[in-house]
Design a protein around this motif. Structure first.
Motif, PDB file in Angstrom:
ATOM      1  N   MET B   1       0.829  -1.213   0.000  1.00 53.38           N
ATOM      2  CA  MET B   1       0.000   0.000   0.000  1.00 53.38           C
ATOM      3  C   MET B   1       0.863   1.264   0.000  1.00 53.38           C
ATOM      4  SD  MET B   1      -3.397  -0.221   0.164  1.00 53.38           S
ATOM      5  CE  MET B   1      -4.671  -1.477   0.361  1.00 53.38           C
ATOM      6  N   ASP B   2       2.108   1.101   0.371  1.00 52.96           N
ATOM      7  CA  ASP B   2       2.889   2.299   0.640  1.00 52.96           C
ATOM      8  C   ASP B   2       3.562   2.885  -0.607  1.00 52.96           C
ATOM      9  OD1 ASP B   2       4.021   3.126   3.771  1.00 52.96           O
ATOM     10  OD2 ASP B   2       4.632   4.218   1.979  1.00 52.96           O
ATOM     11  N   GLN B   3       4.087   2.006  -1.438  1.00 53.36           N
ATOM     12  CA  GLN B   3       4.815   2.528  -2.590  1.00 53.36           C
ATOM     13  C   GLN B   3       3.854   3.001  -3.686  1.00 53.36           C
ATOM     14  OE1 GLN B   3       4.551  -0.525  -1.720  1.00 53.36           O
ATOM     15  NE2 GLN B   3       4.356  -1.946  -3.441  1.00 53.36           N
ATOM     16  N   LYS B   4       4.408   3.764  -4.594  1.00 53.57           N
ATOM     17  CA  LYS B   4       3.561   4.358  -5.637  1.00 53.57           C
ATOM     18  C   LYS B   4       3.063   3.333  -6.648  1.00 53.57           C
ATOM     19  CE  LYS B   4       5.420   8.943  -5.237  1.00 53.57           C
ATOM     20  NZ  LYS B   4       6.679   9.649  -5.440  1.00 53.57           N
ATOM     21  N   ARG B   5       1.966   3.664  -7.246  1.00 53.27           N
ATOM     22  CA  ARG B   5       1.393   2.796  -8.268  1.00 53.27           C
ATOM     23  C   ARG B   5       2.233   2.831  -9.533  1.00 53.27           C
ATOM     24  NH1 ARG B   5      -4.533   2.281  -7.864  1.00 53.27           N
ATOM     25  NH2 ARG B   5      -4.786   2.262 -10.105  1.00 53.27           N
ATOM     26  N   ARG B  50      -1.906  -1.472 -12.804  1.00 50.61           N
ATOM     27  CA  ARG B  50      -3.370  -1.412 -12.813  1.00 50.61           C
ATOM     28  C   ARG B  50      -3.773  -0.033 -13.269  1.00 50.61           C
ATOM     29  NH1 ARG B  50      -5.798  -2.995  -7.424  1.00 50.61           N
ATOM     30  NH2 ARG B  50      -7.550  -2.175  -8.607  1.00 50.61           N
TER      31      ARG B  50
END
Lengths: 340, 340
Positions: B1-5, B50
DNA sequence: TTGTACGCGTTATCAA
DNA sequence: TTGATAACGCGTACAA
């Protein structure tokens, strides 16, 4: 619905000013003359401008939400977490990051404070607290308020004073009322009924007791005792055995039901029982007709609501209700499958 | 959840290709070599790409949805429309336009066909049909299918053949089951019960009858007749008077309840009654204890679900269930206020 | 078949 | 105090 939405560009064009100044006016920012702000705000209103949240979320900085969770996840917590994750999933596209902070011992004030400090160090924009927590936390809640970090609580609010944005709770009083009404509907007149809770110290359980007993009067049912199971299956069973003889109806207001459920089917065919939530034992008893109904507390919804409320406050300045109650949903045999 | 998409840019950078080609690969478009597509898709998967729906909706062309509604809105329709509007409101930021097309006479095939053609002329990307409609529509549904215009129906599906994307319905069979179960819970053993519907020709009502009568057997209740009120208060009352003497329980499966409600409170204190939806009459009777429960069909949810499903199919290629049933919600006195 | 450039509506940064 | 401009992530039209 048919014509295009008014955008900041449209406003800027109409007034012959730049986009930057429009933004300042619309968002109450400094460095703008009162006259200009007024002019922009009125024309924005006249033109029917409404911000496009989608574009907004793309353009602004990432919003970081800190979520404090128990390090050892208890069984019931997984449902809550499902709701949290679901909502974070949805918000991911809105440029929102979630950061989980496990608390080692949720009953220790020191642990909780330490974790909250870590959260603040990371400069999160909002905090979600999802467990019961100890009572020596006033100081840290003051600090959170001073730093203008909004905090949403799930469940208990005792140690937070009034220094939180909102709390998400089961509508416990109503749960009690609904249980009483269901017993009124299916038990005989003047039935003798009882309620099992986990622990009277727990505010939520006290509310259930209140709602239940107050409604009993209206329905002419006879309360014969409030019993604490301390969420222990053994204790629950012993209590049940002790009183079941003179019982016509029972409201099991906690999830500790499995042991009772086992003896229910054979030994007490005429006893009317209302349960809480839906697990394997409850489902089996509903199917067998040994339990008449259950009150589904929708932990998942509690979780997603908490996240949504916190996000909307930060991103859209929407101030939520101080207390948000999730209404329990009535489960009977024929709608049981929609709750699993 | 923490790192960027991961974004399309990241994929392009890693592979040393341009953004345009990435897009083609991800969206099954032509003008790209199989090898390149393969390469892009696998690395996209590897990197955990995604799509960002928010950015996507801003960049693409506006999606236009056509909604066919009755020109003379009937009472019940306002609830449906509320759901439609609510969802369109939400989707407005997603670059979605809604266009309403009133049908003069919803029982006329010609009117319906004409309106559908107008819809197609406007090149809408999808169609929502919210009323019963006549049976001579097969041709036009063929045409819609040929033009690949997805269509979502609310309610009846008879004349559409199989040429629609999805239909949103009340879970009618389950409604019948739930009503039977509630009567089983609150009426005496071997009770004689009956069901009032609007019209047996209506598929939805037939399903309610089936669910009800089939469940009655399991619960050992005695069915003493299925009655049609043709949604006429007078008829309903007359029927009720005729049979109420030998009745222990009644399921009013249609919204025509007001006239019965009036005589219920004084004249039939022991009769157990399950209603449908919540209006003033139902609410009053629930409060007075003259009605034991009601089954809320949530028209608003039907409306919003229909819009959402259609949108998600067009925007995200999400294929919905062919039939989506909205489960009725149990209303009793103590949760009544949450349904109004 | 692939690459480039622009636009969507808003925020943020820096220069004027 | 105001303006200009570059992002955000993606789709699209057109050029190479």
């Amino acid at each position: 619905m048919d014509q295009k939405r008014v955008t900041v560009k449209d406003i800027a064009a109409k007034l012959g000013v730049s986009l930057g100044i429009i933004n300042k006016a619309l968002n109450d920012k400094g460095g703008i003359s009162d006259e200009m702000r007024e002019r922009i705000l009125t024309t924005a209103r006249e033109m029917g401008y409404r911000v496009n949240k989608v574009a907004q979320s793309m353009a602004r900085n990432t919003i970081v939400l800190g979520v404090l969770v128990p390090a050892q996840e208890k069984d019931y917590f997984s449902f809550l977490k499902k709701g949290l994750d679901k909502e974070f999933e949805r918000l991911a596209d809105y440029n929102v990051q979630c950061r989980y902070y496990p608390i080692e011992n949720t009953y220790s004030a020191a642990d909780t404070i330490e974790t909250l400090k870590a959260c603040m160090n990371d400069k999160v924009h909002g905090i979600l607290l999802c467990e019961y927590f100890p009572s020596e936390l006033e100081k840290i809640f003051e600090e959170l308020e001073a730093q203008k970090i909004p905090t949403v609580l799930i469940g208990d609010t005792e140690s937070a004073g009034n220094r939180y944005l909102s709390s998400i709770q089961v509508d416990a009083y109503r749960s009690g009322q609904m249980a009483a009404e269901m017993l009124h509907l299916c038990a005989k007149k003047n039935a003798s009924v009882s309620i099992f809770v986990g622990n009277k110290d727990h505010v939520e359980h006290m509310q259930k007791i209140r709602g239940f007993t107050e409604s009993l009067k209206e329905y002419g049912l006879h309360p014969i005792g409030v019993y604490e199971t301390y969420d222990d299956e053994e204790i629950a069973l012993q209590l049940f055995r002790k009183i079941s003889g003179r019982l016509d109806g029972l409201y099991v207001a906690t999830s500790t039901f499995a042991s009772i459920g086992k003896v229910l089917q054979n030994e007490h065919p005429d006893l009317k029982v209302i349960c809480t939530d839906v697990d394997g034992a409850v489902a089996a008893c509903l199917k067998a007709g040994a339990v008449q109904a259950s009150l589904f507390q929708d932990l998942e919804k509690q979780g997603s609501t908490a996240v949504r409320v916190l996000y909307e406050y930060i991103a859209e300045k929407k101030t939520p209700e101080k207390t948000i109650c999730i209404t329990p949903r009535l489960v009977i045999e024929s709608n049981l499958d929609t709750f699993i």
